[in-house]
Design an enzyme around this catalytic site. Structure first.
Site, PDB file in Angstrom:
ATOM      1  N   GLY A 135       0.816  -1.200   0.000  1.00  0.00           N
ATOM      2  CA  GLY A 135       0.000   0.000   0.000  1.00  0.00           C
ATOM      3  C   GLY A 135       0.850   1.251   0.000  1.00  0.00           C
ATOM      4  O   GLY A 135       1.847   1.322   0.719  1.00  0.00           O
ATOM      5  N   THR A 136       0.451   2.234  -0.815  1.00  0.00           N
ATOM      6  CA  THR A 136       1.177   3.502  -0.889  1.00  0.00           C
ATOM      7  C   THR A 136       0.370   4.479  -1.725  1.00  0.00           C
ATOM      8  O   THR A 136      -0.641   4.109  -2.341  1.00  0.00           O
ATOM      9  CB  THR A 136       2.569   3.309  -1.511  1.00  0.00           C
ATOM     10  OG1 THR A 136       3.294   4.531  -1.434  1.00  0.00           O
ATOM     11  CG2 THR A 136       2.463   2.924  -2.969  1.00  0.00           C
ATOM     12  N   THR A 137       0.789   5.730  -1.749  1.00  0.00           N
ATOM     13  CA  THR A 137       0.221   6.722  -2.654  1.00  0.00           C
ATOM     14  C   THR A 137       1.342   7.615  -3.158  1.00  0.00           C
ATOM     15  O   THR A 137       2.043   8.249  -2.361  1.00  0.00           O
ATOM     16  CB  THR A 137      -0.852   7.591  -1.967  1.00  0.00           C
ATOM     17  OG1 THR A 137      -1.873   6.755  -1.422  1.00  0.00           O
ATOM     18  CG2 THR A 137      -1.469   8.552  -2.963  1.00  0.00           C
TER      19      THR A 137
END
Length: 345
Positions: A135-137
């Site tokens: 998960g990341t942005t």
């Protein structure tokens, strides 16, 4: 009468007499030094190999499929028909002993690794027991004043937060930046490898590499490792003689050129903000605020994104880091703005 000393004869080159397989040339040695030479003979080589075979056991063989664990090549060639106790010759290795491979202490290490730790590309699944949840942005966009690169700093494995201070912007050179989304080790290693390739290009051609060429080098590398379980969704951005450029490259070798991209589990929320407020003629202050707000809203809605917002601005003079702000501080800042806007209306 003085006796004239005879000049010593010049050293003659002779083949080494201490190994029947050597073609090394050396000067004539004195008998004492020659005796000190260690003689290597075929019997001693055989003896060393015998000692090695004794150390590893009588069956010194590891299936070649251990190098293809988790790949489509293995699935196509062998499938999952190989069962434990199929007669594969495995060395009797004790864990922790020096000079030996650390492999699972089971009858068939390749079968064990394939069923428990295999990896798959994209949204596919190798039916392995250990799933890799990421998960990341990350986001980047071009505008008239250059390029904005904005990322979070949270590293997660499913619900487990491993770190909150990961540097997801990789500084390839003073004019090139790369972002990392997916496997942290894959992105970090291959983008640093890209930095080496870019530097070699500069040394050979006496000029700075273009963003298009740099992204193509990374895409070529990813294409050569397609199907090996890499997990990468990166953006390569920078400024060259053609102006600001932005490319998206992933582990399948896909390479896209565009105005703005967002990658990661929170990218859908970031795209919502970018699609609403992005325009090419933003001022530098407006672009910085847009990058900051997009990351904030993604971190607010996506549990796998958060911690620190790192934001970079790329211009014709190179990149510069604008800020590193805690997302919690941005939350209260934007909440106060929202309250003031509602009270004024």
């Amino acid at each position: 009468r003085k006796r004239l000393k005879k000049a010593p004869p010049p050293p003659t080159a002779t083949l080494c007499n201490y190994s029947p397989y050597s073609t090394q040339i050396h000067s004539r040695l004195s008998p004492r030094r020659r005796r000190r030479r260690r003689r290597i003979s075929p019997p001693s080589i055989v003896k060393n190999l015998t000692n090695i075979s004794i150390m590893f056991g009588a069956t010194l063989a590891i299936g070649d499929d251990i190098l293809d664990i988790g790949t489509h090549k293995f699935d196509r060639s062998r499938g999952d028909q190989r069962a434990i106790g199929s007669g594969a010759m495995v060395p009797r290795l004790a864990l922790g002993e020096p000079g030996q491979f650390e492999v699972p202490n089971v009858a068939d290490p390749a079968h064990f690794c394939r069923n428990n730790f295999a990896s798959a590309c994209g949204n596919s699944d190798s039916k392995q027991n250990v799933k890799f949840a990421k998960g990341t942005t990350t986001l980047a966009f071009k505008f008239d004043g250059g390029i904005i690169v904005s990322v979070d700093s949270r590293s997660t494995m499913g619900a487990y937060i491993a770190s909150g201070t990961v540097k997801k912007v990789i500084e390839i050179n003073p004019f090139l930046l790369g972002t990392m989304a997916g496997g942290a080790a894959d992105c970090s290693f291959w983008e640093r490898n890209l930095g080496t390739q870019c530097r070699m290009y500069e040394l050979r051609n006496k000029k700075r590499i273009t963003v298009a060429a740099a992204s193509k080098l990374l895409a070529n590398t990813m294409s050569s490792y397609r199907g090996y379980g890499l997990s990468m969704g990166t953006m390569i951005t920078g400024w060259d003689e053609t102006g600001p450029q932005l490319y998206y490259v992933d582990d399948d070798g896909t390479r896209l050129h565009g105005r703005y991209f967002s990658v990661g589990s929170g990218s859908t929320y970031a795209y919502g903000v970018l699609d609403t407020y992005y325009k090419p003629d933003l001022t530098v202050e407006e672009a910085i605020d847009l990058g900051k707000r997009a990351i904030y809203h993604a971190c607010h809605r996506d549990a796998m994104s958060g911690s620190i917002n790192n934001l970079y601005h790329v211009t014709k003079d190179g990149w510069v880091k604008i800020h590193a702000i805690d997302v919690n501080d941005m939350h209260y800042q934007f909440l106060e703005e929202k309250k003031n806007a509602m009270s004024s209306s």
